[in-house]
Design a protein around this motif. Structure first.
Motif, mmCIF file in Angstrom:
data_model
loop_
_atom_site.group_PDB
_atom_site.id
_atom_site.type_symbol
_atom_site.label_atom_id
_atom_site.label_comp_id
_atom_site.label_asym_id
_atom_site.label_seq_id
_atom_site.Cartn_x
_atom_site.Cartn_y
_atom_site.Cartn_z
ATOM 1 N N LEU A 195 -8.404 0.503 6.601
ATOM 2 C CA LEU A 195 -9.457 -0.515 6.574
ATOM 3 C C LEU A 195 -10.762 0.036 7.141
ATOM 4 O O LEU A 195 -11.588 -0.712 7.671
ATOM 5 C CB LEU A 195 -9.025 -1.780 7.325
ATOM 6 C CG LEU A 195 -7.767 -2.469 6.800
ATOM 7 C CD1 LEU A 195 -7.518 -3.767 7.564
ATOM 8 C CD2 LEU A 195 -7.859 -2.751 5.308
ATOM 9 N N HIS B 11 -6.038 3.299 -3.727
ATOM 10 C CA HIS B 11 -6.086 3.398 -2.266
ATOM 11 C C HIS B 11 -6.568 4.800 -1.888
ATOM 12 O O HIS B 11 -6.063 5.401 -0.952
ATOM 13 C CB HIS B 11 -4.672 3.134 -1.737
ATOM 14 C CG HIS B 11 -4.569 2.781 -0.282
ATOM 15 N ND1 HIS B 11 -5.450 1.940 0.358
ATOM 16 C CD2 HIS B 11 -3.654 3.155 0.660
ATOM 17 C CE1 HIS B 11 -5.085 1.813 1.624
ATOM 18 N NE2 HIS B 11 -4.002 2.539 1.834
ATOM 19 N N ARG C 47 -8.380 -0.798 -1.961
ATOM 20 C CA ARG C 47 -8.287 -1.076 -0.523
ATOM 21 C C ARG C 47 -8.624 0.181 0.249
ATOM 22 O O ARG C 47 -8.163 1.276 -0.082
ATOM 23 C CB ARG C 47 -6.897 -1.585 -0.143
ATOM 24 C CG ARG C 47 -6.763 -1.862 1.369
ATOM 25 C CD ARG C 47 -5.448 -2.553 1.696
ATOM 26 N NE ARG C 47 -5.507 -3.977 1.401
ATOM 27 C CZ ARG C 47 -4.460 -4.700 1.033
ATOM 28 N NH1 ARG C 47 -3.276 -4.126 0.901
ATOM 29 N NH2 ARG C 47 -4.581 -5.974 0.785
ATOM 30 N N ASP D 141 -9.222 -7.162 0.912
ATOM 31 C CA ASP D 141 -9.165 -7.220 2.362
ATOM 32 C C ASP D 141 -7.768 -7.642 2.807
ATOM 33 O O ASP D 141 -6.881 -7.881 1.983
ATOM 34 C CB ASP D 141 -10.219 -8.184 2.897
ATOM 35 C CG ASP D 141 -11.625 -7.599 2.785
ATOM 36 O OD1 ASP D 141 -11.761 -6.365 2.869
ATOM 37 O OD2 ASP D 141 -12.581 -8.374 2.606
ATOM 38 N N ASP E 141 0.812 -1.217 0.000
ATOM 39 C CA ASP E 141 0.000 0.000 0.000
ATOM 40 C C ASP E 141 0.847 1.269 0.000
ATOM 41 O O ASP E 141 2.020 1.251 0.388
ATOM 42 C CB ASP E 141 -0.899 0.047 1.244
ATOM 43 C CG ASP E 141 -2.080 -0.900 1.153
ATOM 44 O OD1 ASP E 141 -2.118 -1.713 0.206
ATOM 45 O OD2 ASP E 141 -2.956 -0.839 2.031
#
Length: 282
Positions: free
Chosen positions: A180, A138, A176, A199, A87
């Motif tokens: 989260l 992201h 993503r 996930d 990420d």
């Protein structure tokens, strides 16, 4: 002395929350682009003093099968199969090191790019895609989407998707949530755009101010408990590139395989195609 102690505590707290994936409220004052300076340079303007990344000679036998997915339900991993995801990049001096290590071991990763970072470094973003890695978004600037209205959150998603698409020259098929932090409504809206939400099974916590060895050991300990996983790492941290050869070597030695991720566009049901044909002929 008291003031120095307070400032030290604040700095440590900021470092730990920079890209935490826990569901606690994140420190949204820290943006991904400010975690490290552009072009791999320190804020002072001096080149970053990266430690030499260890090299592990081949040949390697870590590469596994290619898994085609069109929805979250397709993420079916067998025992000792892993997906490596990264990420927050891309960033020169770090993402390119991760790419070189993956290439050395003959495996691919899934890179969830922040749109702002892809705009800053389009050549590197394009290199990630051209080398056969899965590409996802992201958001545009790593926003906590649950702190925004639905419309503002979707604007952030779309802006990030467009930025990554333009930088890489390829469709963005995965997404993503930063931190989260998600909602069912957002997940459904993103799925409607033919994007698969990625996930996380195991968080390497490579954003903690710990040693590369600690990150490797933490990840392997979690893997031993689960047997298979989607692992979360971040290609913006020096320690990630330093620990990655050791992690991949351990995976290989223990018989694991790294799965290559590929997006498969969902097929339109035949009844919907027939209905559309009927409308077109009227």
């Amino acid at each position: 002395m008291h003031r120095f102690f307070v400032l030290s505590c604040i700095a440590l707290a900021a470092a730990l929350s920079a890209c935490s994936t826990t569901r606690q409220a994140p420190d949204t004052s820290i943006k991904t682009a400010s975690v490290v300076a552009p072009e791999g340079r320190m804020p002072s303007g001096k080149p970053a003093n990266d430690d030499a990344t260890p090299l592990f000679a081949g040949p390697h036998h870590l590469s596994g099968r290619t898994l085609e997915v069109s929805s979250l339900a397709d993420f079916k991993l067998n025992d000792k199969e892993v997906i490596l995801s990264f990420d927050d990049g891309p960033i020169p001096g770090r993402t390119d090191k991760v790419l070189a290590i993956l290439d050395q071991f003959g495996v691919k990763g899934a890179f969830m790019m922040v749109g702002e970072m892809a705009e800053m470094h389009p050549a590197l973003a394009r290199k990630v895609a051209m080398e056969g890695n899965a590409v996802g978004s992201h958001t545009y600037d790593h926003a906590n989407l649950t702190s925004l209205s639905f419309d503002a959150a979707m604007d952030e998603v779309l802006k990030g998707e467009l930025a990554v698409t333009k930088a890489t020259g390829t469709d963005v098929s995965f997404f993503r949530f930063p931190y989260l932090a998600e909602s069912q409504r957002l997940r459904a809206a993103i799925a409607m755009r033919d994007m698969v939400v990625m996930d996380v099974d195991i968080d390497s916590k490579d954003y903690f101010t710990s040693t590369p060895l600690s990150v490797t050991q933490r990840t392997m300990n979690l893997l031993h408990k689960r047997g298979r996983f989607i692992v979360l790492m971040h290609d913006i941290h020096k320690r990630t590139a330093r620990m990655l050869p050791t992690l991949l070597s351990k995976l290989e030695a223990e018989g694991y395989k790294v799965v290559t991720l590929k997006f498969k566009k969902p097929q339109v049901p035949n009844d919907l195609v027939a209905s559309a044909d009927m409308v077109m002929t009227r």
